[in-house]
Write an enzyme that holds these catalytic residues in place. Structure first.
Site, PDB file in Angstrom:
ATOM      1  N   LYS A   1       9.625  39.323  21.438  1.00 17.35           N
ATOM      2  CA  LYS A   1      10.103  39.838  22.734  1.00 17.35           C
ATOM      3  C   LYS A   1       8.657  40.051  23.382  1.00 17.35           C
ATOM      4  O   LYS A   1       8.478  39.550  24.616  1.00 17.35           O
ATOM      5  CB  LYS A   1      10.697  41.140  22.698  1.00 17.35           C
ATOM      6  CG  LYS A   1      12.055  40.888  22.452  1.00 17.35           C
ATOM      7  CD  LYS A   1      12.997  42.140  22.569  1.00 17.35           C
ATOM      8  CE  LYS A   1      14.503  41.992  22.067  1.00 17.35           C
ATOM      9  NZ  LYS A   1      15.191  40.772  21.815  1.00 17.35           N
TER      10      LYS A   1
ATOM     11  N   THR B   1      20.146  37.569  26.271  1.00 10.55           N
ATOM     12  CA  THR B   1      20.892  38.443  25.712  1.00 10.55           C
ATOM     13  C   THR B   1      20.412  39.584  26.274  1.00 10.55           C
ATOM     14  O   THR B   1      19.294  39.727  26.647  1.00 10.55           O
ATOM     15  CB  THR B   1      20.813  38.178  23.927  1.00 10.55           C
ATOM     16  OG1 THR B   1      19.195  38.072  23.699  1.00 10.55           O
ATOM     17  CG2 THR B   1      21.469  36.956  23.823  1.00 10.55           C
TER      18      THR B   1
ATOM     19  N   HIS C   1      22.201  39.053  12.164  1.00 11.65           N
ATOM     20  CA  HIS C   1      23.297  38.165  12.689  1.00 11.65           C
ATOM     21  C   HIS C   1      22.978  36.883  12.637  1.00 11.65           C
ATOM     22  O   HIS C   1      22.913  36.172  13.470  1.00 11.65           O
ATOM     23  CB  HIS C   1      23.458  38.695  14.017  1.00 11.65           C
ATOM     24  CG  HIS C   1      22.059  38.445  15.063  1.00 11.65           C
ATOM     25  ND1 HIS C   1      20.918  39.341  14.870  1.00 11.65           N
ATOM     26  CD2 HIS C   1      21.959  37.861  16.085  1.00 11.65           C
ATOM     27  CE1 HIS C   1      20.175  39.011  15.779  1.00 11.65           C
ATOM     28  NE2 HIS C   1      20.666  38.152  16.387  1.00 11.65           N
TER      29      HIS C   1
ATOM     30  N   THR D   1      18.602  42.999  25.696  1.00 10.12           N
ATOM     31  CA  THR D   1      17.269  43.593  25.874  1.00 10.12           C
ATOM     32  C   THR D   1      16.319  42.739  26.382  1.00 10.12           C
ATOM     33  O   THR D   1      15.775  43.219  27.418  1.00 10.12           O
ATOM     34  CB  THR D   1      16.778  44.180  24.510  1.00 10.12           C
ATOM     35  OG1 THR D   1      17.879  45.093  23.704  1.00 10.12           O
ATOM     36  CG2 THR D   1      15.292  44.834  24.531  1.00 10.12           C
TER      37      THR D   1
ATOM     38  N   ASP E   1      24.348  35.853  21.223  1.00 14.18           N
ATOM     39  CA  ASP E   1      23.943  34.396  20.924  1.00 14.18           C
ATOM     40  C   ASP E   1      25.475  33.636  21.034  1.00 14.18           C
ATOM     41  O   ASP E   1      25.608  32.367  21.603  1.00 14.18           O
ATOM     42  CB  ASP E   1      23.564  34.397  19.697  1.00 14.18           C
ATOM     43  CG  ASP E   1      22.170  34.964  19.521  1.00 14.18           C
ATOM     44  OD1 ASP E   1      21.227  34.739  20.146  1.00 14.18           O
ATOM     45  OD2 ASP E   1      22.305  35.994  18.494  1.00 14.18           O
TER      46      ASP E   1
END
Length: 290
Positions: A166, A189, A250, A191, A223
């Protein structure tokens, strides 16, 4: 430049298959760039059979996949002691429903490209886009045949980053805000989207207006939501900063998005590292202002 080249069987089993659509669009650019293509056996044989890149010295034959051809590409993406055996990236046109796309050597090829910040190109659109990007950086005149890829004002871009990536996504968005702002729509997505909106608001974007449309967080299905946009041809470009060093809880959702991109191979461009995405953004500017 040296690029590994492989294509699943479905992408070269008829005259209008994906591999040949790319070569029809980009053979001239490949020759202009003097690009070396290190092609695994079956892919090399298909190109020779159809007649593309005829008498081109930069097309090199590697062993068939079952003889270790793809494994050799992985090692050469990492880098060998001989400079002529170090690849600058890989073009691997994937059939998303072919089990071979999940074989260890296929997964490792992508992972090592991501780790070493080299392009991993898995769709026809990405391969066309990469050739045009390198042509622009080489000082060549823009190819009108690539204008559709650069019609950013009518496109949607997805910006996705794993937790460890990030900060790189925020730095990338700050450095290339002008290019990203040209898109008709930006999605992300949870955050990542919130952080991108806060960045845009700090840049003077109206506080009551989202710069990025936020979907669920990745673990909660974001996603998958963006994958649906891709499949409906409503998202034309994805910047996906992956962290290859951590287990991903995930994983299935991430693979779903990756498969969606390769399913619509002619429509969606995907970039998987900050270095490649930054080089693309610089080419976008140069293409408009040579």
């Amino acid at each position: 430049m040296r690029m590994g080249l492989a294509a699943n069987a479905i992408h070269h089993d008829h005259d209008d298959a994906a591999l040949f659509r790319w070569l029809r669009a980009c053979e001239h650019g490949i020759r202009q760039l003097n690009l070396s293509l290190h092609a695994v056996g079956r892919t090399y044989a298909a190109i020779a059979r159809v007649g593309y890149l005829e008498e081109y010295p930069g097309l090199l034959r590697y062993p068939y996949g079952h003889e270790g051809g793809l494994m050799k590409l992985v090692a050469e993406v990492v880098g060998m002691h001989e400079p002529q055996r170090t690849l600058d990236g890989a073009i691997y046109l994937i059939n998303p429903v072919d089990p071979s796309s999940t074989f260890p050597e296929a997964v490792a090829l992508k992972r090592q490209c991501v780790i070493h910040q080299k392009p991993f190109i898995s769709t026809v659109a990405s391969a066309r886009d990469w050739i045009e990007m390198e042509r622009i950086h080489a000082g060549l005149t823009a190819d009108p045949g690539a204008d559709d890829l650069h019609a950013l004002e009518s496109q949607t871009i997805a910006m996705i980053a794993h937790d460890a990536m990030k900060p790189q996504m925020m730095a990338y968005a700050a450095d290339h805000f002008d290019v990203l702002a040209r898109f008709a729509r930006r999605v992300a997505t949870g955050t990542t989207g919130q952080q991108l909106n806060e960045l845009a608001w700090s840049r003077g974007w109206p506080q009551d207006k989202a710069w990025v449309d936020r979907y669920q967080s990745g673990p909660m299905g974001g996603d998958a939501q963006i994958a649906d946009l891709v499949l409906e041809r409503r998202c034309q470009r994805a910047i996906f900063f992956e962290d290859p060093h951590v287990a991903r809880q995930h994983e299935a959702d991430i693979q779903l998005l990756e498969r969606a991109v390769t399913t619509v191979t002619d429509e969606t461009v995907c970039m998987t590292s900050p270095r490649v995405a930054a080089r693309w953004a610089d080419a976008v500017r140069k293409r408009v202002h040579p």
